[in-house]
Design a protein around this motif. Sequence first.
Motif, mmCIF file in Angstrom:
data_model
loop_
_atom_site.group_PDB
_atom_site.id
_atom_site.type_symbol
_atom_site.label_atom_id
_atom_site.label_comp_id
_atom_site.label_asym_id
_atom_site.label_seq_id
_atom_site.Cartn_x
_atom_site.Cartn_y
_atom_site.Cartn_z
ATOM 1 N N GLY A 1 -27.717 -41.047 -2.494
ATOM 2 C CA GLY A 1 -29.114 -41.028 -2.075
ATOM 3 C C GLY A 1 -29.847 -39.807 -2.586
ATOM 4 O O GLY A 1 -30.981 -39.893 -3.075
ATOM 5 N N SER A 2 -29.205 -38.649 -2.504
ATOM 6 C CA SER A 2 -29.813 -37.419 -3.003
ATOM 7 C C SER A 2 -30.018 -37.473 -4.510
ATOM 8 O O SER A 2 -31.050 -37.030 -5.033
ATOM 9 C CB SER A 2 -28.923 -36.223 -2.632
ATOM 10 O OG SER A 2 -29.413 -35.032 -3.202
ATOM 11 N N SER B 1 -17.423 -39.508 -8.104
ATOM 12 C CA SER B 1 -17.531 -39.413 -6.654
ATOM 13 C C SER B 1 -17.247 -37.984 -6.212
ATOM 14 O O SER B 1 -16.533 -37.232 -6.888
ATOM 15 C CB SER B 1 -16.531 -40.358 -5.978
ATOM 16 O OG SER B 1 -16.884 -41.707 -6.184
ATOM 17 N N GLU B 2 -17.824 -37.609 -5.079
ATOM 18 C CA GLU B 2 -17.587 -36.275 -4.528
ATOM 19 C C GLU B 2 -16.092 -36.094 -4.277
ATOM 20 O O GLU B 2 -15.451 -36.918 -3.636
ATOM 21 C CB GLU B 2 -18.355 -36.113 -3.217
ATOM 22 C CG GLU B 2 -18.257 -34.738 -2.601
ATOM 23 C CD GLU B 2 -19.124 -33.713 -3.306
ATOM 24 O OE1 GLU B 2 -18.890 -32.511 -3.084
ATOM 25 O OE2 GLU B 2 -20.019 -34.105 -4.069
ATOM 26 N N GLY B 3 -15.529 -35.024 -4.803
ATOM 27 C CA GLY B 3 -14.102 -34.759 -4.612
ATOM 28 C C GLY B 3 -13.293 -35.155 -5.828
ATOM 29 O O GLY B 3 -12.914 -34.304 -6.643
ATOM 30 N N PRO B 4 -13.024 -36.464 -6.024
ATOM 31 C CA PRO B 4 -12.195 -36.877 -7.165
ATOM 32 C C PRO B 4 -12.844 -36.626 -8.519
ATOM 33 O O PRO B 4 -12.154 -36.426 -9.516
ATOM 34 C CB PRO B 4 -11.996 -38.380 -6.929
ATOM 35 C CG PRO B 4 -12.297 -38.599 -5.498
ATOM 36 C CD PRO B 4 -13.319 -37.585 -5.124
ATOM 37 N N GLY B 5 -14.170 -36.664 -8.579
ATOM 38 C CA GLY B 5 -14.845 -36.500 -9.858
ATOM 39 C C GLY B 5 -14.742 -37.753 -10.705
ATOM 40 O O GLY B 5 -14.505 -38.856 -10.208
ATOM 41 N N ILE C 1 -19.080 -27.866 -7.329
ATOM 42 C CA ILE C 1 -20.246 -27.839 -6.459
ATOM 43 C C ILE C 1 -20.594 -29.265 -6.055
ATOM 44 O O ILE C 1 -20.102 -30.233 -6.634
ATOM 45 C CB ILE C 1 -21.453 -27.163 -7.143
ATOM 46 C CG1 ILE C 1 -21.862 -27.918 -8.417
ATOM 47 C CG2 ILE C 1 -21.152 -25.717 -7.467
ATOM 48 C CD1 ILE C 1 -23.086 -27.329 -9.092
ATOM 49 N N ASN C 2 -21.438 -29.379 -5.054
ATOM 50 C CA ASN C 2 -21.857 -30.677 -4.544
ATOM 51 C C ASN C 2 -22.393 -31.554 -5.669
ATOM 52 O O ASN C 2 -23.131 -31.097 -6.536
ATOM 53 C CB ASN C 2 -22.921 -30.446 -3.469
ATOM 54 C CG ASN C 2 -23.525 -31.718 -2.953
ATOM 55 O OD1 ASN C 2 -24.492 -32.210 -3.521
ATOM 56 N ND2 ASN C 2 -22.969 -32.241 -1.889
ATOM 57 N N ALA C 3 -22.018 -32.843 -5.647
ATOM 58 C CA ALA C 3 -22.415 -33.757 -6.718
ATOM 59 C C ALA C 3 -23.931 -33.895 -6.809
ATOM 60 O O ALA C 3 -24.493 -33.999 -7.907
ATOM 61 C CB ALA C 3 -21.771 -35.122 -6.502
ATOM 62 N N GLY C 4 -24.611 -33.897 -5.666
ATOM 63 C CA GLY C 4 -26.063 -33.986 -5.689
ATOM 64 C C GLY C 4 -26.695 -32.770 -6.343
ATOM 65 O O GLY C 4 -27.654 -32.887 -7.114
ATOM 66 N N ALA C 5 -26.145 -31.587 -6.055
ATOM 67 C CA ALA C 5 -26.655 -30.362 -6.672
ATOM 68 C C ALA C 5 -26.359 -30.350 -8.168
ATOM 69 O O ALA C 5 -27.203 -29.952 -8.983
ATOM 70 C CB ALA C 5 -26.035 -29.141 -5.999
ATOM 71 N N ALA C 6 -25.164 -30.792 -8.546
ATOM 72 C CA ALA C 6 -24.800 -30.832 -9.961
ATOM 73 C C ALA C 6 -25.727 -31.761 -10.738
ATOM 74 O O ALA C 6 -26.145 -31.451 -11.860
ATOM 75 C CB ALA C 6 -23.350 -31.288 -10.108
#
Length: 236
Positions: free
Chosen positions: A105-106, A188-192, A216-221
Motif C-alpha cells: 500500500g505504501s 517481499s519484506e524480509g525475504p527480498g 531497510i523497509n521495502a516501502g522506504a527503499a
Amino acid sequence: MADDSASAAPPHQGVPSEPPTAGAERPPLDEDTMARAVEHGVGPHPQPWPDDPRLDPELLAGGDRRNVVDRYRYWRLEAIVADLDATRLPLRIAIQNWEHDFNIGSIVRTANAFNVTGVHVVGRRRWNRRGAMVTDRYLQVHHHPDVADLAGFLAAHGSVPVGVDNLPGAVPLETAELPEHACLVFGSEGPGLTDEMVEVCDRLVAITQYGSTRSINAGAAAAIAMYHWALRWAPR
C-alpha cells in the motif's frame, strides 16, 4: 571500596534523567493547530460554480476532502485519471507479494506521487490497500500470478526489469544508470527478491547503508529508488 555514585556517568546535558511523570498535564494546543488537525481538503465551492465538465457537482456542493493536490480539487475521479494518463512517466514498479506484504500500500501511494505508468503485484492477488490511501484508484495496478507472467508483460511493453535488493553483484544505486523505461522490482519484506525474480532482472541495484541493519523497509527503499530514477528522467 570505591564509591559507585562517584564513578557513575552524569546524565546527558539538556536531557531529563527521568521520564516525565505518567499522566503529566501537557500544554493545550492553540486553536490554529487544532483546526489544521481536523480540517482536510476544502469546503463547498462558492457560487457561481465554474463551467467545467471536469468538476464534480457533488464535490462542489459538499466540499472535497480527498488526498489530492490542489489543482485537482473538485475534479471527478475519471477526469483526474485522464489528466494523469496524459503525463505518465515511463517507469513501472513491481512487488513480489508472497507473504501478504503490508508495504505494498505504501509503495502504491509513492508510485502515484511519481505518476508511474503502472504497478505490478506478483503472487497473491490480495494486498493491504489501507496504506495506499485510495491512491490505487488513480493508476493501473496489474496482477501477475507468477514471475514468468510479469517477465512476459514487461518484455511486450519494452520495460527493463531492475531488481532493488542488497544482493551480491548489485551496483550501488547512487552510481547506477537506470534505464528510462525501467521497472523497479522489489521483493517481499524480509525475504527480498526470490532467485527466480533475480534471474529475470536485467541488473541489480542496492541502496547504500551506513548503519547496522541489513536492510531497510521495502516501502522506504521503493521511495528512494523512485526518486533516484526521477532525478535522471522526470521532466522539471
